[in-house]
Write an enzyme that holds these catalytic residues in place. Sequence first.
Site, PDB file in Angstrom:
ATOM      1  N   ASP A 109      51.641 -30.724 -18.087  1.00 36.45           N
ATOM      2  CA  ASP A 109      50.212 -30.879 -18.394  1.00 36.45           C
ATOM      3  C   ASP A 109      49.948 -31.725 -19.638  1.00 36.45           C
ATOM      4  O   ASP A 109      50.771 -31.836 -20.549  1.00 36.45           O
ATOM      5  CB  ASP A 109      49.522 -29.526 -18.543  1.00 36.45           C
ATOM      6  CG  ASP A 109      50.224 -28.584 -19.515  1.00 36.45           C
ATOM      7  OD1 ASP A 109      51.453 -28.700 -19.688  1.00 36.45           O
ATOM      8  OD2 ASP A 109      49.544 -27.729 -20.112  1.00 36.45           O
ATOM      9  N   GLU A 175      51.566 -25.498 -19.679  1.00 38.74           N
ATOM     10  CA  GLU A 175      52.229 -25.020 -20.897  1.00 38.74           C
ATOM     11  C   GLU A 175      51.233 -24.892 -22.035  1.00 38.74           C
ATOM     12  O   GLU A 175      51.370 -24.019 -22.897  1.00 38.74           O
ATOM     13  CB  GLU A 175      53.369 -25.967 -21.289  1.00 38.74           C
ATOM     14  CG  GLU A 175      54.263 -25.440 -22.411  1.00 38.74           C
ATOM     15  CD  GLU A 175      53.671 -25.579 -23.802  1.00 38.74           C
ATOM     16  OE1 GLU A 175      53.912 -24.694 -24.646  1.00 38.74           O
ATOM     17  OE2 GLU A 175      52.973 -26.580 -24.054  1.00 38.74           O
TER      18      GLU A 175
END
Length: 439
Positions: A109, A175
Amino acid sequence: MKKTVYTGLMALLMLTCQSWISPAPAGSKLKAKAYQLAEKVEPKVIDWRHDIHEHPELSNREFKTAEKIASHLKGLGMEVKTGVALTGVVGTLVGGKPGPVVALRADMDALPVPERNDLPWKSKVMGEYYGQSVPVMHACGHDTHVAILMGVAEVLSQMKSELKGTVKFIFQPAEEGAPEGEEGGAELMVKEGVLENPKVDAIFGLHINSATEVGSIRYKPGGALASVNSFTIKVKGRQAHGSAPWSSIDPIVTAAQIINNAQTIVSRNMMLTKEAAVVTFGSIHGGVRSNIIPEEVTLVGTIRALDNDMRDQIHERLRSIATHTAEGMGATAEVTIDKGYPITYNDPALTAKMLPSLEEVAGKENVILSAASTGAEDFSFFQEKVPGFFIFLGGMPKGKDASKVASHHTPDFYVDDEGMLLGIKSLCALTLDYMESPK
């Protein structure tokens, strides 16, 4: 007598020569092959990195990134699972020989950060964050993590018949944290069984670092990154006209006292010679006019700790200080502390076992024992279940001053493509060496 000595010397000489010309151990030959393949795949890895960087996606929205990864892994002939923890991808490579199961993880991400770097592959993407349109950037290096692990997958898949065990390639979403109201990240992957079927014996991960020079690796046994817990304190008093403060129970003054008193938690309650700890207030909200004392003030902050007992003590002290300070002012305080991330804990035995692998691939002088950081990583959820080793890969261009480079999560964050080859080789070395000697 002379003949006997001569014969003995000749035998010793032959044994010495045989040791010089004897074949290298299978593990060394395998790693040499992996390093050669890593150098061949490096240009592709850089291209993947640029593409992913130019097309970043926010947490739990990594749809295109996941498609790219899944297509690559399927093309390598792996068993591939998609939709793991919403957008995660897991590829399983079963080696030709029996052995342990090694997991390798990369996070996918990006962040709601505008990019200021002048790059041909600069991000111009816009996304939605908390209902607002925001610029999106890989401002923490997750683009490099994905590209590196795709490269490792390509290298090891070409050595499938020679592998002593199984490799799980875990491409993890979120994350940086799932959007409000959603689950995500490593915690959800663990909950969905990513470390099972087959059961993982050890897990390795890396994080590129903008202030560590290319060619270097940093590591720390034990607590490497802190646990993180966000907290909210709602202070409730009694509203009144600003001209008559004696008619109020002032939540602003009470909040100020709570903030001041909370500073003693770290400075007076924590044994800082043991580990570091942080209590930070990052937001205060309350009131609408200069002449109105409000009824309520909200404080928001973060707690970081590198020791579980210290973390628990901080939580207890914050609750106690907030509620009793408020009580002493005639107000009330409601304290909420979220679950957060655990400590990123590098298993000491696994770290000691795998350190020679890093020193071999990077050079002993380039593998640096570092102090712990009060940053946090949800790789820690994997480490709660299986032994794990998390390292920091150099991404700063050589010759730069580490004190002057842009930090992670900023618009000017930058890491050099040259750092990625060592990342590929390092994960290959850790995997192959662990397979040779798993216990």
